[in-house]
Write a protein that holds these residues in place. Structure first.
Motif, PDB file in Angstrom:
ATOM      1  N   LEU A  16       0.856  -1.178   0.000  1.00 53.13           N
ATOM      2  CA  LEU A  16       0.000   0.000   0.000  1.00 53.13           C
ATOM      3  C   LEU A  16       0.895   1.232   0.000  1.00 53.13           C
ATOM      4  O   LEU A  16       1.673   1.446   0.933  1.00 53.13           O
ATOM      5  CB  LEU A  16      -0.899   0.007   1.248  1.00 53.13           C
ATOM      6  CG  LEU A  16      -1.666   1.299   1.551  1.00 53.13           C
ATOM      7  CD1 LEU A  16      -2.711   1.576   0.472  1.00 53.13           C
ATOM      8  CD2 LEU A  16      -2.330   1.231   2.921  1.00 53.13           C
ATOM      9  N   TYR A  17       0.796   2.028  -1.068  1.00 51.73           N
ATOM     10  CA  TYR A  17       1.580   3.247  -1.188  1.00 51.73           C
ATOM     11  C   TYR A  17       0.642   4.442  -1.017  1.00 51.73           C
ATOM     12  O   TYR A  17      -0.461   4.462  -1.583  1.00 51.73           O
ATOM     13  CB  TYR A  17       2.256   3.337  -2.562  1.00 51.73           C
ATOM     14  CG  TYR A  17       3.159   2.165  -2.884  1.00 51.73           C
ATOM     15  CD1 TYR A  17       4.468   2.118  -2.420  1.00 51.73           C
ATOM     16  CD2 TYR A  17       2.708   1.103  -3.670  1.00 51.73           C
ATOM     17  CE1 TYR A  17       5.301   1.046  -2.721  1.00 51.73           C
ATOM     18  CE2 TYR A  17       3.527   0.027  -3.979  1.00 51.73           C
ATOM     19  CZ  TYR A  17       4.827   0.009  -3.508  1.00 51.73           C
ATOM     20  OH  TYR A  17       5.647  -1.049  -3.800  1.00 51.73           O
ATOM     21  N   VAL A  18       1.084   5.439  -0.267  1.00 50.63           N
ATOM     22  CA  VAL A  18       0.270   6.634  -0.041  1.00 50.63           C
ATOM     23  C   VAL A  18       1.111   7.867  -0.331  1.00 50.63           C
ATOM     24  O   VAL A  18       2.181   8.052   0.265  1.00 50.63           O
ATOM     25  CB  VAL A  18      -0.258   6.698   1.408  1.00 50.63           C
ATOM     26  CG1 VAL A  18      -1.121   7.947   1.590  1.00 50.63           C
ATOM     27  CG2 VAL A  18      -1.068   5.447   1.751  1.00 50.63           C
ATOM     28  N   LEU A  19       0.633   8.691  -1.254  1.00 50.42           N
ATOM     29  CA  LEU A  19       1.258   9.990  -1.520  1.00 50.42           C
ATOM     30  C   LEU A  19       0.652  11.014  -0.574  1.00 50.42           C
ATOM     31  O   LEU A  19      -0.558  11.235  -0.572  1.00 50.42           O
ATOM     32  CB  LEU A  19       1.010  10.409  -2.975  1.00 50.42           C
ATOM     33  CG  LEU A  19       1.350  11.871  -3.322  1.00 50.42           C
ATOM     34  CD1 LEU A  19       2.843  12.125  -3.217  1.00 50.42           C
ATOM     35  CD2 LEU A  19       0.830  12.231  -4.706  1.00 50.42           C
ATOM     36  N   ASP A  20       1.498  11.627   0.238  1.00 52.98           N
ATOM     37  CA  ASP A  20       1.086  12.682   1.157  1.00 52.98           C
ATOM     38  C   ASP A  20       1.682  13.987   0.635  1.00 52.98           C
ATOM     39  O   ASP A  20       2.815  14.340   0.946  1.00 52.98           O
ATOM     40  CB  ASP A  20       1.599  12.374   2.568  1.00 52.98           C
ATOM     41  CG  ASP A  20       1.126  13.396   3.605  1.00 52.98           C
ATOM     42  OD1 ASP A  20       0.688  14.487   3.208  1.00 52.98           O
ATOM     43  OD2 ASP A  20       1.230  13.099   4.807  1.00 52.98           O
ATOM     44  N   LYS A  21       0.896  14.700  -0.190  1.00 51.65           N
ATOM     45  CA  LYS A  21       1.416  15.934  -0.799  1.00 51.65           C
ATOM     46  C   LYS A  21       1.651  17.015   0.244  1.00 51.65           C
ATOM     47  O   LYS A  21       2.548  17.843   0.099  1.00 51.65           O
ATOM     48  CB  LYS A  21       0.453  16.437  -1.884  1.00 51.65           C
ATOM     49  CG  LYS A  21       0.443  15.573  -3.127  1.00 51.65           C
ATOM     50  CD  LYS A  21      -0.469  16.123  -4.199  1.00 51.65           C
ATOM     51  CE  LYS A  21       0.146  17.299  -4.921  1.00 51.65           C
ATOM     52  NZ  LYS A  21      -0.652  17.690  -6.097  1.00 51.65           N
ATOM     53  N   GLY A  22       0.834  17.018   1.296  1.00 49.77           N
ATOM     54  CA  GLY A  22       1.006  18.031   2.329  1.00 49.77           C
ATOM     55  C   GLY A  22       2.355  17.931   3.014  1.00 49.77           C
ATOM     56  O   GLY A  22       3.035  18.941   3.243  1.00 49.77           O
ATOM     57  N   GLY A  54       4.852  16.144   1.723  1.00 47.21           N
ATOM     58  CA  GLY A  54       5.884  15.917   0.714  1.00 47.21           C
ATOM     59  C   GLY A  54       6.540  14.560   0.855  1.00 47.21           C
ATOM     60  O   GLY A  54       7.764  14.425   0.784  1.00 47.21           O
ATOM     61  N   ARG A  55       5.713  13.521   1.042  1.00 42.29           N
ATOM     62  CA  ARG A  55       6.234  12.177   1.260  1.00 42.29           C
ATOM     63  C   ARG A  55       5.449  11.130   0.476  1.00 42.29           C
ATOM     64  O   ARG A  55       4.279  11.338   0.161  1.00 42.29           O
ATOM     65  CB  ARG A  55       6.163  11.793   2.746  1.00 42.29           C
ATOM     66  CG  ARG A  55       7.046  12.617   3.674  1.00 42.29           C
ATOM     67  CD  ARG A  55       6.864  12.172   5.112  1.00 42.29           C
ATOM     68  NE  ARG A  55       7.797  12.837   6.016  1.00 42.29           N
ATOM     69  CZ  ARG A  55       7.895  12.560   7.307  1.00 42.29           C
ATOM     70  NH1 ARG A  55       7.112  11.635   7.846  1.00 42.29           N
ATOM     71  NH2 ARG A  55       8.774  13.202   8.053  1.00 42.29           N
ATOM     72  N   VAL A  56       6.115  10.012   0.217  1.00 46.28           N
ATOM     73  CA  VAL A  56       5.430   8.805  -0.241  1.00 46.28           C
ATOM     74  C   VAL A  56       5.727   7.717   0.787  1.00 46.28           C
ATOM     75  O   VAL A  56       6.889   7.453   1.110  1.00 46.28           O
ATOM     76  CB  VAL A  56       5.908   8.355  -1.633  1.00 46.28           C
ATOM     77  CG1 VAL A  56       5.233   7.033  -2.024  1.00 46.28           C
ATOM     78  CG2 VAL A  56       5.614   9.426  -2.679  1.00 46.28           C
ATOM     79  N   TYR A  57       4.669   7.113   1.314  1.00 40.29           N
ATOM     80  CA  TYR A  57       4.804   6.050   2.300  1.00 40.29           C
ATOM     81  C   TYR A  57       4.570   4.694   1.643  1.00 40.29           C
ATOM     82  O   TYR A  57       3.768   4.571   0.719  1.00 40.29           O
ATOM     83  CB  TYR A  57       3.771   6.210   3.421  1.00 40.29           C
ATOM     84  CG  TYR A  57       3.939   7.453   4.254  1.00 40.29           C
ATOM     85  CD1 TYR A  57       4.834   7.485   5.317  1.00 40.29           C
ATOM     86  CD2 TYR A  57       3.170   8.586   4.001  1.00 40.29           C
ATOM     87  CE1 TYR A  57       4.972   8.633   6.104  1.00 40.29           C
ATOM     88  CE2 TYR A  57       3.294   9.730   4.783  1.00 40.29           C
ATOM     89  CZ  TYR A  57       4.202   9.745   5.828  1.00 40.29           C
ATOM     90  OH  TYR A  57       4.340  10.873   6.598  1.00 40.29           O
TER      91      TYR A  57
END
Length: 297
Positions: A43-49, A51-54
């Motif tokens: 499970l990949y999550v882009l957190d633009k706020g 500035g990360r990809v988990y």
């Protein structure tokens, strides 16, 4: 009464909902997940706020996370290809295709940075041609090894065919005279779907664009934010944040059902596994998994 309203309005509710991650606890108060990508148990999550990809690992049920200590895959400020990553724009699952032997996660950053991630190889910077010519960037998708970039002011979706080194091919605009200035997202499953901020969903399948019909909806799409459709899904899903729901159309553009529940409040992104009956949703600063009985047609 509520059950009768749900029946009349073709509302489906999850049988269970699980909180997978609270990103505010990982990236702080600025966290704002804007893309959820699922591949197998990854499970990949882009957190633009932030500035990360988990990267998280799902258990066998797909509804809980395995405990892995370091979840941050990419963050702004990291140096890739000798250049610090100023911002993180998008995370795309890129399936294999005729010119691309294996699938991977692609992460697009500012200044046209393109990073390829494969668990067995780690992170690698790939060339991406012509990004400085985009008038804007609103999203990207992968299909059959090709990369599709949504550029609303240009009225275009740019298609990149893979090369031996990455995406160093000349981008080709594949929409003909489309008025998509207010587009907010796209999906590609062989056809191309574009979602507008005002609620229009266009399907581009060669010839004039087709507009999805909303006359059977109890209320029109309001502030929609994301689309989801891949070749294996029967439906095209719209994250309708203004109405705290997900709306499903068949691929002919006809309304079929809507999904409501606690995970839909503040929805930002979604991913659907129809075979397993699982829905992954980023809402507010949290990521949820929901079990749901998805109709066959």
């Amino acid at each position: 009464i509520d059950n009768e309203l749900d029946r009349v309005n073709t509302v489906i509710r999850p049988t269970s909902t699980t909180l997978l991650a609270d990103l505010a606890k990982l990236g702080g108060s600025q966290s704002s997940p804007s893309r959820v990508v699922v591949d197998s148990n990854n499970l990949y999550v882009l957190d633009k706020g932030a500035g990360r990809v988990y990267k998280f690992l799902l258990d066998a049920s797909g509804q809980s996370l395995l405990n892995v200590p370091n979840n941050v895959l990419i963050r702004k400020g990291d140096v890739h290809g000798g250049t610090p990553l100023v911002d993180v724009w998008e995370a795309v699952w890129m399936p294999a295709g005729p010119l691309r032997a294996s699938p991977s996660l692609l992460v697009l950053g500012s200044q046209g940075t393109l990073i390829d991630y494969r668990p067995e190889k780690g992170l690698q910077v790939l060339p991406l041609r012509g990004s400085q010519a985009w008038l804007s960037f609103r999203g990207a998708r992968g299909f059959n090894g090709n990369l599709y970039v949504l550029d609303p002011p240009s009225g275009q979706v740019w298609r990149y065919i893979p090369t031996s080194t990455g995406y160093d091919s000349e981008p080709r605009g594949i929409l003909e005279g489309a008025q998509i200035e207010d587009a907010v997202d796209l999906a590609v499953d062989g056809n191309i779907y574009v979602l507008a901020a005002k609620g229009t969903v266009w399907q581009f399948a060669g010839g004039p664009p087709k507009i999805f019909q909303q006359n059977k909806l109890d209320r029109p799409l309001t502030s929609p934010v994301a689309l989801f459709s891949i070749p294996s899904t029967r439906f095209v899903y719209v994250a309708d944040r203004g109405n705290a729901r997900i709306v499903a159309f068949n691929k002919e553009g006809e309304f079929r059902f809507q999904i409501k529940g606690e995970a839909m409040e503040g929805i930002q992104s979604l991913s659907v596994d129809e075979e397993k009956g699982l829905l992954y949703v980023a809402s507010g600063q949290k990521v949820f998994a929901a079990s749901i009985a998805i109709p066959k047609q």
